[in-house]
Design a protein around this motif. Structure first.
Motif, PDB file in Angstrom:
ATOM      1  N   ALA A  85      75.374  -8.691 -47.246  1.00  0.00           N
ATOM      2  CA  ALA A  85      74.715  -8.908 -48.549  1.00  0.00           C
ATOM      3  C   ALA A  85      73.251  -8.462 -48.477  1.00  0.00           C
ATOM      4  O   ALA A  85      72.716  -7.895 -49.441  1.00  0.00           O
ATOM      5  CB  ALA A  85      74.819 -10.384 -48.948  1.00  0.00           C
ATOM      6  N   LEU A  86      72.604  -8.708 -47.337  1.00  0.00           N
ATOM      7  CA  LEU A  86      71.198  -8.321 -47.194  1.00  0.00           C
ATOM      8  C   LEU A  86      71.031  -6.806 -47.142  1.00  0.00           C
ATOM      9  O   LEU A  86      70.132  -6.244 -47.785  1.00  0.00           O
ATOM     10  CB  LEU A  86      70.590  -8.972 -45.937  1.00  0.00           C
ATOM     11  N   SER A  87      71.898  -6.129 -46.386  1.00  0.00           N
ATOM     12  CA  SER A  87      71.759  -4.664 -46.345  1.00  0.00           C
ATOM     13  C   SER A  87      72.088  -4.069 -47.714  1.00  0.00           C
ATOM     14  O   SER A  87      71.393  -3.156 -48.184  1.00  0.00           O
ATOM     15  CB  SER A  87      72.580  -4.035 -45.211  1.00  0.00           C
ATOM     16  N   ASP A  88      73.090  -4.626 -48.402  1.00  0.00           N
ATOM     17  CA  ASP A  88      73.396  -4.159 -49.770  1.00  0.00           C
ATOM     18  C   ASP A  88      72.197  -4.373 -50.699  1.00  0.00           C
ATOM     19  O   ASP A  88      71.842  -3.508 -51.502  1.00  0.00           O
ATOM     20  CB  ASP A  88      74.579  -4.940 -50.367  1.00  0.00           C
ATOM     21  N   TYR A  89      71.621  -5.569 -50.585  1.00  0.00           N
ATOM     22  CA  TYR A  89      70.483  -5.928 -51.455  1.00  0.00           C
ATOM     23  C   TYR A  89      69.337  -4.927 -51.272  1.00  0.00           C
ATOM     24  O   TYR A  89      68.801  -4.391 -52.239  1.00  0.00           O
ATOM     25  CB  TYR A  89      70.047  -7.356 -51.120  1.00  0.00           C
ATOM     26  N   MET A  90      68.998  -4.661 -50.009  1.00  0.00           N
ATOM     27  CA  MET A  90      67.863  -3.748 -49.760  1.00  0.00           C
ATOM     28  C   MET A  90      68.229  -2.314 -50.144  1.00  0.00           C
ATOM     29  O   MET A  90      67.395  -1.587 -50.702  1.00  0.00           O
ATOM     30  CB  MET A  90      67.407  -3.855 -48.304  1.00  0.00           C
ATOM     31  N   ASN A  91      69.467  -1.908 -49.873  1.00  0.00           N
ATOM     32  CA  ASN A  91      69.873  -0.550 -50.258  1.00  0.00           C
ATOM     33  C   ASN A  91      69.800  -0.386 -51.776  1.00  0.00           C
ATOM     34  O   ASN A  91      69.399   0.670 -52.279  1.00  0.00           O
ATOM     35  CB  ASN A  91      71.276  -0.237 -49.729  1.00  0.00           C
ATOM     36  N   GLY A  92      70.193  -1.452 -52.501  1.00  0.00           N
ATOM     37  CA  GLY A  92      70.127  -1.420 -53.968  1.00  0.00           C
ATOM     38  C   GLY A  92      68.682  -1.324 -54.443  1.00  0.00           C
ATOM     39  O   GLY A  92      68.368  -0.583 -55.381  1.00  0.00           O
ATOM     40  N   LEU A  93      67.806  -2.052 -53.770  1.00  0.00           N
ATOM     41  CA  LEU A  93      66.406  -2.112 -54.206  1.00  0.00           C
ATOM     42  C   LEU A  93      65.656  -0.824 -53.843  1.00  0.00           C
ATOM     43  O   LEU A  93      64.927  -0.257 -54.649  1.00  0.00           O
ATOM     44  CB  LEU A  93      65.760  -3.306 -53.489  1.00  0.00           C
ATOM     45  N   TYR A  94      65.824  -0.371 -52.618  1.00  0.00           N
ATOM     46  CA  TYR A  94      64.986   0.713 -52.087  1.00  0.00           C
ATOM     47  C   TYR A  94      65.695   2.059 -51.958  1.00  0.00           C
ATOM     48  O   TYR A  94      65.084   3.036 -51.526  1.00  0.00           O
ATOM     49  CB  TYR A  94      64.446   0.329 -50.693  1.00  0.00           C
ATOM     50  N   GLY A  95      66.988   2.091 -52.270  1.00  0.00           N
ATOM     51  CA  GLY A  95      67.722   3.356 -52.130  1.00  0.00           C
ATOM     52  C   GLY A  95      67.898   3.781 -50.683  1.00  0.00           C
ATOM     53  O   GLY A  95      67.987   4.981 -50.385  1.00  0.00           O
ATOM     54  N   THR A  96      67.920   2.829 -49.777  1.00  0.00           N
ATOM     55  CA  THR A  96      68.074   3.132 -48.348  1.00  0.00           C
ATOM     56  C   THR A  96      69.552   3.118 -47.963  1.00  0.00           C
ATOM     57  O   THR A  96      70.415   2.860 -48.808  1.00  0.00           O
ATOM     58  CB  THR A  96      67.319   2.082 -47.501  1.00  0.00           C
ATOM     59  N   ALA A  97      69.836   3.403 -46.695  1.00  0.00           N
ATOM     60  CA  ALA A  97      71.241   3.392 -46.232  1.00  0.00           C
ATOM     61  C   ALA A  97      71.355   2.485 -45.006  1.00  0.00           C
ATOM     62  O   ALA A  97      71.894   2.867 -43.973  1.00  0.00           O
ATOM     63  CB  ALA A  97      71.671   4.823 -45.905  1.00  0.00           C
ATOM     64  N   LEU A  98      70.823   1.263 -45.148  1.00  0.00           N
ATOM     65  CA  LEU A  98      70.856   0.319 -44.028  1.00  0.00           C
ATOM     66  C   LEU A  98      72.266  -0.204 -43.815  1.00  0.00           C
ATOM     67  O   LEU A  98      73.051  -0.309 -44.758  1.00  0.00           O
ATOM     68  CB  LEU A  98      69.943  -0.877 -44.333  1.00  0.00           C
ATOM     69  N   LEU A  99      72.534  -0.587 -42.578  1.00  0.00           N
ATOM     70  CA  LEU A  99      73.819  -1.211 -42.236  1.00  0.00           C
ATOM     71  C   LEU A  99      73.573  -2.695 -41.944  1.00  0.00           C
ATOM     72  O   LEU A  99      72.432  -3.078 -41.632  1.00  0.00           O
ATOM     73  CB  LEU A  99      74.397  -0.544 -40.982  1.00  0.00           C
ATOM     74  N   PRO A 100      74.624  -3.515 -41.977  1.00  0.00           N
ATOM     75  CA  PRO A 100      74.441  -4.922 -41.609  1.00  0.00           C
ATOM     76  C   PRO A 100      73.805  -5.073 -40.222  1.00  0.00           C
ATOM     77  O   PRO A 100      73.054  -6.024 -39.971  1.00  0.00           O
ATOM     78  CB  PRO A 100      75.869  -5.484 -41.626  1.00  0.00           C
ATOM     79  N   ASP A 101      74.057  -4.113 -39.344  1.00  0.00           N
ATOM     80  CA  ASP A 101      73.478  -4.161 -37.988  1.00  0.00           C
ATOM     81  C   ASP A 101      71.964  -3.981 -37.964  1.00  0.00           C
ATOM     82  O   ASP A 101      71.331  -4.149 -36.928  1.00  0.00           O
ATOM     83  CB  ASP A 101      74.066  -3.031 -37.124  1.00  0.00           C
ATOM     84  N   ASN A 102      71.404  -3.566 -39.089  1.00  0.00           N
ATOM     85  CA  ASN A 102      69.944  -3.423 -39.172  1.00  0.00           C
ATOM     86  C   ASN A 102      69.266  -4.730 -39.579  1.00  0.00           C
ATOM     87  O   ASN A 102      68.047  -4.746 -39.814  1.00  0.00           O
ATOM     88  CB  ASN A 102      69.553  -2.354 -40.209  1.00  0.00           C
ATOM     89  N   VAL A 103      70.056  -5.793 -39.686  1.00  0.00           N
ATOM     90  CA  VAL A 103      69.519  -7.053 -40.215  1.00  0.00           C
ATOM     91  C   VAL A 103      69.796  -8.197 -39.244  1.00  0.00           C
ATOM     92  O   VAL A 103      70.899  -8.323 -38.725  1.00  0.00           O
ATOM     93  CB  VAL A 103      70.196  -7.388 -41.574  1.00  0.00           C
ATOM     94  N   ILE A 104      68.771  -9.027 -39.017  1.00  0.00           N
ATOM     95  CA  ILE A 104      68.937 -10.278 -38.272  1.00  0.00           C
ATOM     96  C   ILE A 104      68.548 -11.414 -39.211  1.00  0.00           C
ATOM     97  O   ILE A 104      67.434 -11.403 -39.767  1.00  0.00           O
ATOM     98  CB  ILE A 104      68.008 -10.327 -37.025  1.00  0.00           C
ATOM     99  N   VAL A 105      69.446 -12.360 -39.393  1.00  0.00           N
ATOM    100  CA  VAL A 105      69.143 -13.504 -40.264  1.00  0.00           C
ATOM    101  C   VAL A 105      68.389 -14.541 -39.427  1.00  0.00           C
ATOM    102  O   VAL A 105      68.765 -14.810 -38.280  1.00  0.00           O
ATOM    103  CB  VAL A 105      70.432 -14.122 -40.844  1.00  0.00           C
TER     104      VAL A 105
END
Ligand SMILES: Cc1ncc(COP(=O)(O)O)c(C=O)c1O
Length: 400
Positions: A85-105
């Motif tokens: 959800a976090l990688s989707d959220y940031m990709n939606g906001l910034y147009g990036t192509a992050l993966l869930p592996d780019n995120v640590i909760v």
């Protein structure tokens, strides 16, 4: 003989504590707040949090998760659906192509800052940041044994707060491991422009310096944009960048303690290990609430921002009408950081204002020597409260 109490402090014990810890001064914001907490005649604008509770649909998600038995340990890096959800959220906001592996909760933005700095900063290292600054951002590197250089932001009534980027570069030494930026900034509301971000990324990359960007106020901007310029779009697998974020401010979830770090996968693998030693993991039911905040919370973010924008306008108008007050323009976060002509001891000022008028503000010295002479008011409260606080401040200034 058995000791009967712990009334007196023991120097043998306290001298056993590392001096960097003993040297940490108590928070001046709390010093003021402690005098007024529990009084119901106080208008508290001292802390950085909205005066409204977390929206019901987010609370419901946590309660549903608890009812379903979500009470167990979770993965160190956060549960997979929240990382997605976090990688989707940031990709939606910034147009990036992050993966869930780019995120640590993480367990809050603060825990994210601690873990990020633990990963790259050790004894003898050096960190550069701007000031005035939220005190935790300089205390944590010092606790880790690093030294800190602060580069002052310059206040200008019209142009707002300005950073001399060259001064930031000049403050770096061979031992500099980290440039830590809090943008949008607490307490000033300053934001680094995309152009300056690009120059900084190029500089840091050449020197091998980490950029750690604290972007917990990313969504609280009042210039018509939906988000502040971010370092997230600058992330690449081969770049030393970590971006800190939090659910606290944009979703009114300060007490939940939920945040995240966005970084290259290589960095996330290391950060995941440190989560184990710090907190193991954020609570599962809180992470479930985080997923709902991200997936269903955009209307709330927009509505809350519109409320803060109205309160901000009231505060700006009222402060601008006070002849002795200088408020540098700022378009982000939820603070007014203003100067009052003739007031140097702002801790004393804040205590007296609280005692005489029941108005709770934060003294500028709490944000480093660069904050001396300034006062912070949080405007994430109703317009009525802002009027009440400003009426009290006007009365107080008239008696000075
Ligand atoms: C600049 C800044 N960073 C990080 C935080 C930490 O937020 P939290 O730990 O609630 O996520 C705060 C809170 O006031 C802040 O002002």
């Amino acid at each position: 003989m058995r000791e009967t109490g712990f009334a007196s402090s023991n120097s043998f014990v306290s001298e056993g504590i590392r001096s960097v810890v003993r040297d940490i001064a108590p928070s001046q914001i709390r010093e003021v707040a402690h005098l007024g907490m529990g009084r119901d005649d106080v208008v508290p604008l001292w802390f950085g949090e909205p005066d409204q509770p977390t929206p019901e649909f987010i609370c419901r998600a946590a309660m549903d998760a608890l009812a379903a038995g979500d009470t167990f340990y979770q993965p160190n890096a956060g549960i997979a659906p929240l990382r997605t959800a976090l990688s989707d959220y940031m990709n939606g906001l910034y147009g990036t192509a992050l993966l869930p592996d780019n995120v640590i909760v993480t367990v809050s933005g603060l825990n994210a800052i601690m873990v990020a700095l633990q990963a790259v900063l050790g004894a003898g290292d050096h960190l550069v940041t701007t000031a005035p600054i939220w005190p935790n951002l300089v205390a944590i590197p010092r606790v880790l044994g690093a030294s800190v250089t602060t580069v002052p932001l310059q206040a200008d009534a019209k142009a707002g707060w300005q950073l001399d980027l060259q001064a930031l570069f000049d403050a770096c030494r061979p031992s500099t491991k980290v440039i830590l930026l809090n943008t949008p900034n607490n307490p000033t509301g300053w934001m680094m422009s995309e152009g300056d971000q690009a120059k900084l990324v190029a500089f840091a990359e050449e020197r091998g310096i980490w950029i750690i960007a604290d972007e917990v106020y990313a969504r609280l901007v009042y210039n018509g944009q939906d988000y502040a310029p971010s370092f997230v779009p600058f992330l690449r697998e081969d770049r030393r960048i970590m971006v800190i974020n939090s659910f606290s401010k944009a979703w009114a979830m300060t007490g939940w303690r939920l945040g995240w770090i966005t970084a290259s996968r290589a960095a996330c693998i290391e950060l995941e290990k440190l989560m184990e030693f710090n907190v193991s993991c954020p609570a599962g039911f809180i992470q479930q609430a985080g997923i709902v905040a991200l997936r269903e919370g955009e209307d709330f973010v927009a509505t809350a921002r519109a409320c803060y924008a109205r309160s901000r306008q009231v505060l700006v108008d009222r402060l601008s009408a006070m002849p002795r007050v200088m408020l540098p323009a700022a378009d982000a976060a939820f603070y007014a950081f203003f100067h009052i002509d003739g007031v140097t001891d702002t801790l004393g000022f804040a205590k007296k204002l609280l005692g005489e008028q029941g108005i709770g503000l934060a003294p500028g010295e709490a944000f480093g020597p660069e904050g001396a002479g300034f006062i912070r008011a949080c405007y994430a409260v109703s317009e009525d409260r802002i009027h009440q606080a400003m009426d009290g401040m006007e009365r107080f200034l008239n008696t000075m």
